[in-house]
Design a protein around this motif. Structure first.
Motif, PDB file in Angstrom:
ATOM      1  N   GLY A  29       0.792  -1.218   0.000  1.00 47.83           N
ATOM      2  CA  GLY A  29       0.000   0.000   0.000  1.00 47.83           C
ATOM      3  C   GLY A  29       0.823   1.265   0.000  1.00 47.83           C
ATOM      4  O   GLY A  29       2.046   1.248   0.143  1.00 47.83           O
ATOM      5  N   VAL A  30       0.115   2.382  -0.135  1.00 48.43           N
ATOM      6  CA  VAL A  30       0.789   3.669  -0.207  1.00 48.43           C
ATOM      7  C   VAL A  30       1.449   4.055   1.110  1.00 48.43           C
ATOM      8  O   VAL A  30       2.478   4.730   1.105  1.00 48.43           O
ATOM      9  CB  VAL A  30      -0.163   4.781  -0.697  1.00 48.43           C
ATOM     10  N   LEU A  31       0.905   3.630   2.234  1.00 50.96           N
ATOM     11  CA  LEU A  31       1.537   3.934   3.518  1.00 50.96           C
ATOM     12  C   LEU A  31       2.910   3.266   3.604  1.00 50.96           C
ATOM     13  O   LEU A  31       3.904   3.895   3.964  1.00 50.96           O
ATOM     14  CB  LEU A  31       0.661   3.497   4.690  1.00 50.96           C
ATOM     15  N   THR A  32       2.973   2.006   3.244  1.00 53.91           N
ATOM     16  CA  THR A  32       4.256   1.288   3.264  1.00 53.91           C
ATOM     17  C   THR A  32       5.240   1.919   2.294  1.00 53.91           C
ATOM     18  O   THR A  32       6.402   2.143   2.626  1.00 53.91           O
ATOM     19  CB  THR A  32       4.053  -0.197   2.909  1.00 53.91           C
ATOM     20  N   PHE A  33       4.785   2.235   1.092  1.00 52.63           N
ATOM     21  CA  PHE A  33       5.651   2.863   0.092  1.00 52.63           C
ATOM     22  C   PHE A  33       6.199   4.182   0.623  1.00 52.63           C
ATOM     23  O   PHE A  33       7.400   4.437   0.555  1.00 52.63           O
ATOM     24  CB  PHE A  33       4.884   3.086  -1.211  1.00 52.63           C
ATOM     25  N   SER A  34       5.326   5.031   1.156  1.00 52.14           N
ATOM     26  CA  SER A  34       5.751   6.322   1.670  1.00 52.14           C
ATOM     27  C   SER A  34       6.709   6.167   2.851  1.00 52.14           C
ATOM     28  O   SER A  34       7.711   6.872   2.952  1.00 52.14           O
ATOM     29  CB  SER A  34       4.521   7.139   2.073  1.00 52.14           C
ATOM     30  N   PHE A  35       6.426   5.212   3.738  1.00 52.35           N
ATOM     31  CA  PHE A  35       7.315   4.956   4.876  1.00 52.35           C
ATOM     32  C   PHE A  35       8.703   4.526   4.390  1.00 52.35           C
ATOM     33  O   PHE A  35       9.716   5.026   4.873  1.00 52.35           O
ATOM     34  CB  PHE A  35       6.726   3.873   5.787  1.00 52.35           C
ATOM     35  N   LEU A  36       8.742   3.626   3.434  1.00 48.91           N
ATOM     36  CA  LEU A  36      10.033   3.165   2.916  1.00 48.91           C
ATOM     37  C   LEU A  36      10.810   4.302   2.252  1.00 48.91           C
ATOM     38  O   LEU A  36      12.036   4.385   2.380  1.00 48.91           O
ATOM     39  CB  LEU A  36       9.838   1.999   1.937  1.00 48.91           C
ATOM     40  N   GLN A  37      10.111   5.186   1.567  1.00 49.21           N
ATOM     41  CA  GLN A  37      10.779   6.345   0.973  1.00 49.21           C
ATOM     42  C   GLN A  37      11.321   7.270   2.064  1.00 49.21           C
ATOM     43  O   GLN A  37      12.376   7.870   1.904  1.00 49.21           O
ATOM     44  CB  GLN A  37       9.814   7.110   0.057  1.00 49.21           C
ATOM     45  N   ALA A  38      10.606   7.377   3.169  1.00 54.92           N
ATOM     46  CA  ALA A  38      11.031   8.240   4.275  1.00 54.92           C
ATOM     47  C   ALA A  38      12.329   7.751   4.901  1.00 54.92           C
ATOM     48  O   ALA A  38      13.216   8.551   5.211  1.00 54.92           O
ATOM     49  CB  ALA A  38       9.933   8.320   5.337  1.00 54.92           C
ATOM     50  N   VAL A  39      12.443   6.448   5.104  1.00 53.63           N
ATOM     51  CA  VAL A  39      13.623   5.917   5.788  1.00 53.63           C
ATOM     52  C   VAL A  39      14.779   5.628   4.834  1.00 53.63           C
ATOM     53  O   VAL A  39      15.933   5.616   5.257  1.00 53.63           O
ATOM     54  CB  VAL A  39      13.289   4.661   6.636  1.00 53.63           C
ATOM     55  N   GLU A  40      14.476   5.428   3.560  1.00 55.87           N
ATOM     56  CA  GLU A  40      15.547   5.182   2.588  1.00 55.87           C
ATOM     57  C   GLU A  40      16.411   6.430   2.480  1.00 55.87           C
ATOM     58  O   GLU A  40      15.922   7.535   2.257  1.00 55.87           O
ATOM     59  CB  GLU A  40      14.952   4.849   1.226  1.00 55.87           C
TER      60      GLU A  40
END
Length: 93
Positions: A20-31
């Motif tokens: 989902g978009v939450l997981t995608f956005s979270f991964l972009q935040a920590v990457e």
């Protein structure tokens, strides 16, 4: 930069990401610590939350959960954080 952000949103669409978009956005935040607004090499819950809700750097607003959900899933979705102590450390490098 802003072009990179738009490109990442396009990556979400093109690759048909299976989460989902939450997981995608979270991964972009920590990457690469993209959400590290004060550039101290520490990520707090508050910084990550600000990133995924579009409240961090202006160039990352295209990666907010709300925006990604509207564009790529055609629905409203909003990240919500409960609790008072949201400025604690999530990770460091």
């Amino acid at each position: 930069d802003a072009q990179e952000s738009r490109g990442l949103g396009d990556v979400y669409k093109r690759q048909g990401i299976n989460h989902g978009v939450l997981t995608f956005s979270f991964l972009q935040a920590v990457e690469d610590f993209r959400a590290d607004t004060n550039r101290d090499n520490h990520l707090s819950i508050k910084e990550v939350y600000n990133f995924i809700t579009g409240g961090g750097f202006a160039e990352h607003r295209d990666l907010s959960v709300t925006r990604l959900a509207r564009i790529h899933r055609h629905r409203d979705q909003h990240a919500k954080l409960q609790g008072r102590d949201i400025d604690f450390l999530l990770m460091s490098r």
